[in-house]
Write a protein that holds these residues in place. Structure first.
Motif, PDB file in Angstrom:
ATOM      1  N   GLN A 171      -0.477  -0.101  -0.589  1.00  0.00           N
ATOM      2  CA  GLN A 171      -1.396  -0.215  -1.572  1.00  0.00           C
ATOM      3  C   GLN A 171      -2.409   0.473  -1.642  1.00  0.00           C
ATOM      4  O   GLN A 171      -2.868   1.462  -2.416  1.00  0.00           O
ATOM      5  CB  GLN A 171      -1.666  -1.626  -1.949  1.00  0.00           C
ATOM      6  CG  GLN A 171      -2.594  -1.980  -3.183  1.00  0.00           C
ATOM      7  CD  GLN A 171      -2.863  -3.372  -3.216  1.00  0.00           C
ATOM      8  OE1 GLN A 171      -3.250  -4.121  -2.467  1.00  0.00           O
ATOM      9  NE2 GLN A 171      -2.898  -4.028  -4.589  1.00  0.00           N
ATOM     10  N   GLN A 172      -3.126   0.671  -0.276  1.00  0.00           N
ATOM     11  CA  GLN A 172      -4.189   1.422   0.038  1.00  0.00           C
ATOM     12  C   GLN A 172      -3.761   3.236  -0.246  1.00  0.00           C
ATOM     13  O   GLN A 172      -4.540   3.775  -0.699  1.00  0.00           O
ATOM     14  CB  GLN A 172      -4.652   1.143   1.248  1.00  0.00           C
ATOM     15  CG  GLN A 172      -5.330  -0.205   1.294  1.00  0.00           C
ATOM     16  CD  GLN A 172      -6.665  -0.392   0.388  1.00  0.00           C
ATOM     17  OE1 GLN A 172      -7.323   0.516   0.252  1.00  0.00           O
ATOM     18  NE2 GLN A 172      -6.625  -1.391  -0.368  1.00  0.00           N
ATOM     19  N   LEU A 173      -2.597   3.461   0.273  1.00  0.00           N
ATOM     20  CA  LEU A 173      -2.034   4.687   0.166  1.00  0.00           C
ATOM     21  C   LEU A 173      -1.991   5.174  -1.226  1.00  0.00           C
ATOM     22  O   LEU A 173      -2.224   6.432  -1.588  1.00  0.00           O
ATOM     23  CB  LEU A 173      -0.794   4.822   1.072  1.00  0.00           C
ATOM     24  CG  LEU A 173      -1.062   4.755   2.655  1.00  0.00           C
ATOM     25  CD1 LEU A 173       0.343   4.618   3.304  1.00  0.00           C
ATOM     26  CD2 LEU A 173      -1.654   5.872   3.023  1.00  0.00           C
ATOM     27  N   ASP A 174      -1.678   4.352  -2.031  1.00  0.00           N
ATOM     28  CA  ASP A 174      -1.151   4.618  -3.532  1.00  0.00           C
ATOM     29  C   ASP A 174      -2.744   4.721  -4.177  1.00  0.00           C
ATOM     30  O   ASP A 174      -2.595   5.554  -5.160  1.00  0.00           O
ATOM     31  CB  ASP A 174      -0.499   3.408  -4.118  1.00  0.00           C
ATOM     32  CG  ASP A 174       1.113   3.266  -3.719  1.00  0.00           C
ATOM     33  OD1 ASP A 174       1.436   4.367  -3.146  1.00  0.00           O
ATOM     34  OD2 ASP A 174       1.688   2.289  -4.012  1.00  0.00           O
ATOM     35  N   ARG A 175      -3.487   4.282  -4.021  1.00  0.00           N
ATOM     36  CA  ARG A 175      -4.828   4.388  -4.323  1.00  0.00           C
ATOM     37  C   ARG A 175      -5.393   5.784  -4.268  1.00  0.00           C
ATOM     38  O   ARG A 175      -6.491   6.062  -4.973  1.00  0.00           O
ATOM     39  CB  ARG A 175      -5.905   3.195  -3.959  1.00  0.00           C
ATOM     40  CG  ARG A 175      -5.695   2.015  -4.510  1.00  0.00           C
ATOM     41  CD  ARG A 175      -6.557   1.290  -3.887  1.00  0.00           C
ATOM     42  NE  ARG A 175      -6.346  -0.182  -4.401  1.00  0.00           N
ATOM     43  CZ  ARG A 175      -6.896  -1.344  -3.842  1.00  0.00           C
ATOM     44  NH1 ARG A 175      -7.875  -1.286  -2.991  1.00  0.00           N
ATOM     45  NH2 ARG A 175      -6.574  -2.487  -4.410  1.00  0.00           N
ATOM     46  N   ARG A 176      -4.793   6.732  -3.287  1.00  0.00           N
ATOM     47  CA  ARG A 176      -5.580   7.820  -2.945  1.00  0.00           C
ATOM     48  C   ARG A 176      -4.582   8.868  -3.295  1.00  0.00           C
ATOM     49  O   ARG A 176      -3.904   9.508  -3.389  1.00  0.00           O
ATOM     50  CB  ARG A 176      -5.926   8.101  -1.478  1.00  0.00           C
ATOM     51  CG  ARG A 176      -6.612   6.987  -1.124  1.00  0.00           C
ATOM     52  CD  ARG A 176      -7.280   7.085   0.256  1.00  0.00           C
ATOM     53  NE  ARG A 176      -8.444   6.091   0.442  1.00  0.00           N
ATOM     54  CZ  ARG A 176      -9.085   6.066   1.468  1.00  0.00           C
ATOM     55  NH1 ARG A 176      -9.122   7.134   2.283  1.00  0.00           N
ATOM     56  NH2 ARG A 176     -10.001   5.193   1.252  1.00  0.00           N
TER      57      ARG A 176
END
Length: 98
Positions: free
Chosen positions: A93-98
């Motif tokens: 999820q954190q990777l998708d935000r960037r």
């Protein structure tokens, strides 16, 4: 609790795939949530369940190898379930935000 462990037979040569498969088979037959990658097998359950599976996985390799190496890491956290999936999902999820 999540346990990540690696069982390595020693003194059997370089091709250790069948020995490792014996250990992974024990894990998969346990019914506990698990996953295997190139370095470790991880499983999730309570202390007794996890340690029993690790013990039996080591015994499966030990039955065919003169020496066995065990590397084990544990995340002991009460009240957490589905950690194998939720921890990875959080990172994704954190990777998708960037």
């Amino acid at each position: 609790m999540i346990v990540a462990f690696s069982v390595t037979p020693l003194g059997v040569g370089e091709d250790v795939g069948s020995y490792v498969a014996d250990a992974v088979r024990v894990v998969r037959e346990s019914g506990l949530p698990n996953r295997t990658d190139a370095m470790f097998t991880s499983l999730e359950g309570d202390w007794e369940e996890c340690m029993d599976v690790v013990r039996r996985a080591v015994a499966a390799v030990e039955a065919r190898a003169p020496r066995v190496s065990l590397v084990l890491k544990a995340d002991i956290r009460q009240g957490v379930t589905d950690g194998l999936t939720s921890k990875v999902a959080s990172v994704e999820q954190q990777l998708d935000r960037r």
